[in-house]
Design a protein around this motif. Structure first.
Motif, mmCIF file in Angstrom:
data_model
loop_
_atom_site.group_PDB
_atom_site.id
_atom_site.type_symbol
_atom_site.label_atom_id
_atom_site.label_comp_id
_atom_site.label_asym_id
_atom_site.label_seq_id
_atom_site.Cartn_x
_atom_site.Cartn_y
_atom_site.Cartn_z
ATOM 1 N N PHE A 1 0.832 -1.204 0.000
ATOM 2 C CA PHE A 1 0.000 0.000 0.000
ATOM 3 C C PHE A 1 0.870 1.258 0.000
ATOM 4 O O PHE A 1 0.660 2.187 -0.789
ATOM 5 N N GLY A 2 1.871 1.283 0.866
ATOM 6 C CA GLY A 2 2.736 2.459 0.965
ATOM 7 C C GLY A 2 3.509 2.751 -0.306
ATOM 8 O O GLY A 2 3.752 3.915 -0.640
ATOM 9 N N CYS A 3 3.869 1.706 -1.033
ATOM 10 C CA CYS A 3 4.675 1.890 -2.242
ATOM 11 C C CYS A 3 3.880 2.453 -3.411
ATOM 12 O O CYS A 3 4.477 2.866 -4.416
ATOM 13 N N THR A 4 2.542 2.450 -3.324
ATOM 14 C CA THR A 4 1.736 2.985 -4.427
ATOM 15 C C THR A 4 1.380 4.461 -4.233
ATOM 16 O O THR A 4 0.803 5.076 -5.134
ATOM 17 N N ILE A 5 1.727 5.019 -3.088
ATOM 18 C CA ILE A 5 1.375 6.415 -2.817
ATOM 19 C C ILE A 5 2.097 7.361 -3.769
ATOM 20 O O ILE A 5 1.519 8.336 -4.267
ATOM 21 N N MET A 6 3.374 7.061 -4.059
ATOM 22 C CA MET A 6 4.144 7.937 -4.938
ATOM 23 C C MET A 6 3.551 7.969 -6.346
ATOM 24 O O MET A 6 3.511 9.021 -6.991
ATOM 25 N N LEU A 7 3.080 6.824 -6.830
ATOM 26 C CA LEU A 7 2.450 6.804 -8.148
ATOM 27 C C LEU A 7 1.222 7.709 -8.171
ATOM 28 O O LEU A 7 0.997 8.452 -9.134
ATOM 29 N N ASN A 8 0.428 7.664 -7.118
ATOM 30 C CA ASN A 8 -0.766 8.502 -7.064
ATOM 31 C C ASN A 8 -0.433 9.971 -6.864
ATOM 32 O O ASN A 8 -1.232 10.843 -7.227
ATOM 33 N N CYS A 9 0.737 10.260 -6.321
ATOM 34 C CA CYS A 9 1.215 11.640 -6.266
ATOM 35 C C CYS A 9 1.441 12.156 -7.688
ATOM 36 O O CYS A 9 1.116 13.305 -8.013
ATOM 37 N N CYS A 10 1.986 11.289 -8.536
ATOM 38 C CA CYS A 10 2.169 11.664 -9.948
ATOM 39 C C CYS A 10 0.827 11.844 -10.640
ATOM 40 O O CYS A 10 0.639 12.770 -11.441
#
Length: 582
Positions: free
Chosen positions: A345-354
């Motif tokens: 879950f934590g590793c997908t946050i950066m993608l959603n920031c983009c």
């Protein structure tokens, strides 16, 4: 006779009248199809306004570009974060069926407020025409009305996102390979339907908002969410609704507290594990439970706790410090599963920031460019049509061509695993940010060469250049969102599935919040370094967006390495179950 009735029942499920759900009558693809239709309407109502909201706030409410962008990211982030309470309530107290209906009504109320404000000039800031008539930023009661409407919409959207996907996924029998494949198809088509709603939102509704007025755009969304309610109710007789099993957070807290207390009071780790044999007993596994799926089989199988996260095994003792802290092996293993999926879950946050950039800076960039296609002028907020169309084409191809081919090659049921899908999405987001930086360099060069840095006139460069980053990020969204939804639903314990599925949308929320934080940090750091802040200026032409996009590209690459650290050693529940039975 009673035994025959028991066989035909779905264990742990009821119909909309709270009667036992029956096999052959409740659940299946027909029931899920109502959910898919509702998702088209729900996402249309939400995205129609969210995709163009940054322009509404800047042009109608007279907020600055950066303040408009931050308000949009906070609004969208809050909407997705509120999926967590929606999922929690679905698991603990109410069914996904009831949470959806309540949330749809709340969103409807918020849209009515926004429609009334957009229609009445007295409820908006006065018109302005700089420099003769300065712009007055919305404030006081008008601002209160604006944000009340927006956050009622956010509350409703959050509840819907936390209940609708698990409600559809619950319609399938995961005990059979066919049911699992149908569930996988459902998640693919859920993203497809989400894109269908987005397509109408960013074309028809955005055109209405830009050419006929925002009151018509908000009104269209209001009618759409209103229509979704009777359509959802039309499927009531076909749904099977999972019976709420109490607060999953209570189980998590109980296991963690018990493990911590026992670690302090027990002298040796063996004291915790030796008591496993005398921990609360489990009933024998029956044929009916096997029929209901692997979850039922494992829930009542009195096997010893696994060796992973051994600290939590300390929660299993003969005499706990308090009777309330008495834990079962099943509860301990459920908490272990939750802890193991959190790093993903934590590793997908950066993608959603983009992804957050698609609703803010990318729209503002496109607004400075030539948006004409022959004689037709395309609204900048309609740019997401490119990734949406790509998703609508790719989703069926993925489900009917790529996955069957992958199943034949790998000789596995999934073909492409959930984590592989998510990884592909993360790689595409890195490429998207690199492309975005290169396109911004080109756009700024055209503005400089044309002497239009301070002009409001369109730049002599087509907005199709911006479509490239939309294309890559849209593809990343398809792979990641569908993969996440199915990953969280299948990996989470049955008592926590709605809450776990909500993590997919919570990741979107964290991404939007992270975008706001990064924008603020970047401006503060670059301002104190003696240079002009990267994301500040009279117009977006004076921003250093290309540097900001390169920063996101580097952060995304580092995030992908972090993802590999957790994803490569991860073992799926089915894999762990097979190893335990060997």
């Amino acid at each position: 006779m009673e035994e025959a009735q028991e066989v035909t029942r779905w264990e742990g499920y009821v119909d909309w009248r709270n009667r036992p759900a029956l096999k052959g009558r409740h659940g299946g693809m027909l029931a899920a199809s109502f959910v898919l239709v509702v998702e088209i309407l729900e996402n249309l109502a939400y995205l129609a306004n969210a995709s163009n909201l940054v322009l509404y706030l800047s042009e109608n409410m007279h907020l600055s570009p950066s303040k408009s962008a931050n308000n949009v990211t906070i609004f969208m982030g809050t909407a997705f974060l509120l999926a967590l309470p929606g999922g929690f309530l679905s698991d603990a107290f109410l069914t996904t069926y009831h949470i959806y209906l309540i949330s749809a009504v709340v969103e409807l109320l918020g849209l009515i407020i926004l429609t009334v404000q957009a229609r009445s000039a007295s409820l908006r800031p006065p018109e302005c025409n700089p420099p003769n008539i300065p712009c007055q930023e919305v404030d006081g009661g008008k601002a209160a009305m604006l944000f009340l409407g927006l956050y009622l919409v956010a509350l409703g959207v959050g509840g819907i996102k936390g209940s609708l996907p698990p409600h559809g996924a619950e319609q399938f029998n995961e005990a059979s390979p066919q049911g699992r494949k149908q569930r996988s198809t459902f998640f693919n088509y859920f993203v497809f339907c989400l894109s269908c709603g987005a397509l109408i939102a960013v074309t028809l509704v955005v055109w209405i908002e830009d050419n006929k007025g925002w009151q018509w755009g908000f009104g269209f969304s209001t009618i759409t969410i209103l229509l979704s309610i009777p359509i959802f109710l039309a499927g009531s007789s076909f749904y099977r609704n999972k019976i709420p099993s109490g607060s999953p957070l209570t189980t998590i807290c109980k296991v963690l507290v018990a493990a911590l207390i026992n670690a302090c009071t027990c002298k040796s780790p063996s004291n915790a594990i030796v008591n496993m044999s005398t921990s609360p007993s489990y009933p024998a596994e029956t044929g009916k439970e096997v029929e209901e799926g692997t979850d039922k089989a494992t829930e009542f199988n009195p096997q010893p706790p696994t060796e992973s996260l051994k600290f939590l095994n300390r929660a299993l003792v003969n005499k706990p410090a308090h009777p309330v802290l008495e834990c079962t092996v099943q509860q301990v293993e459920e908490v272990k599963i939750v802890i193991k999926i959190l790093p993903i879950f934590g590793c997908t946050i950066m993608l959603n920031c983009c992804l957050a950039q698609l609703s803010t800076f990318s729209v503002q960039q496109a607004a400075t460019m030539n948006t004409k296609v022959r004689s037709m002028k395309v609204p900048p907020a309609s740019l997401p049509v490119f990734p949406v169309l790509f998703i609508m084409i790719l989703a069926p191809v993925y489900d009917h061509v790529i996955i069957p081919f992958a199943r034949k090659v790998t000789k596995s049921e999934m073909g492409i695993t959930h984590l592989q899908r998510i990884g592909i999405g993360l790689v595409l987001s890195i490429i998207a940010m690199a492309v975005a930086a290169l396109v911004e360099i080109k756009r700024k060069r055209v503005a400089t060469d044309s002497g239009l840095l301070d002009s409001a006139s369109p730049l002599p460069i087509t907005f199709f250049w911006i479509a490239l980053q939309y294309l890559f990020l849209g593809s990343a969204d398809l792979f990641t969102l569908a993969g996440l939804l199915e990953f969280f639903f299948t990996e989470a314990p049955t008592s926590m599935r709605s809450l776990a599925t909500s993590l997919s949308f919570a990741s979107l929320a964290m991404g939007y919040y992270l975008s706001t934080v990064i924008v603020s940090i970047v401006n503060d750091v670059t301002d104190h370094s003696g240079n002009k802040p990267w994301l500040s200026g009279s117009t977006i032409n004076h921003y250093h967006l290309e540097k900001f996009y390169w920063l996101l590209c580097v952060l995304s690459a580092l995030n992908f390495l972090h993802y590999l650290f957790w994803a490569i050693p991860y073992k799926y529940r089915s894999t762990r179950a097979n190893e335990e039975h060997k």
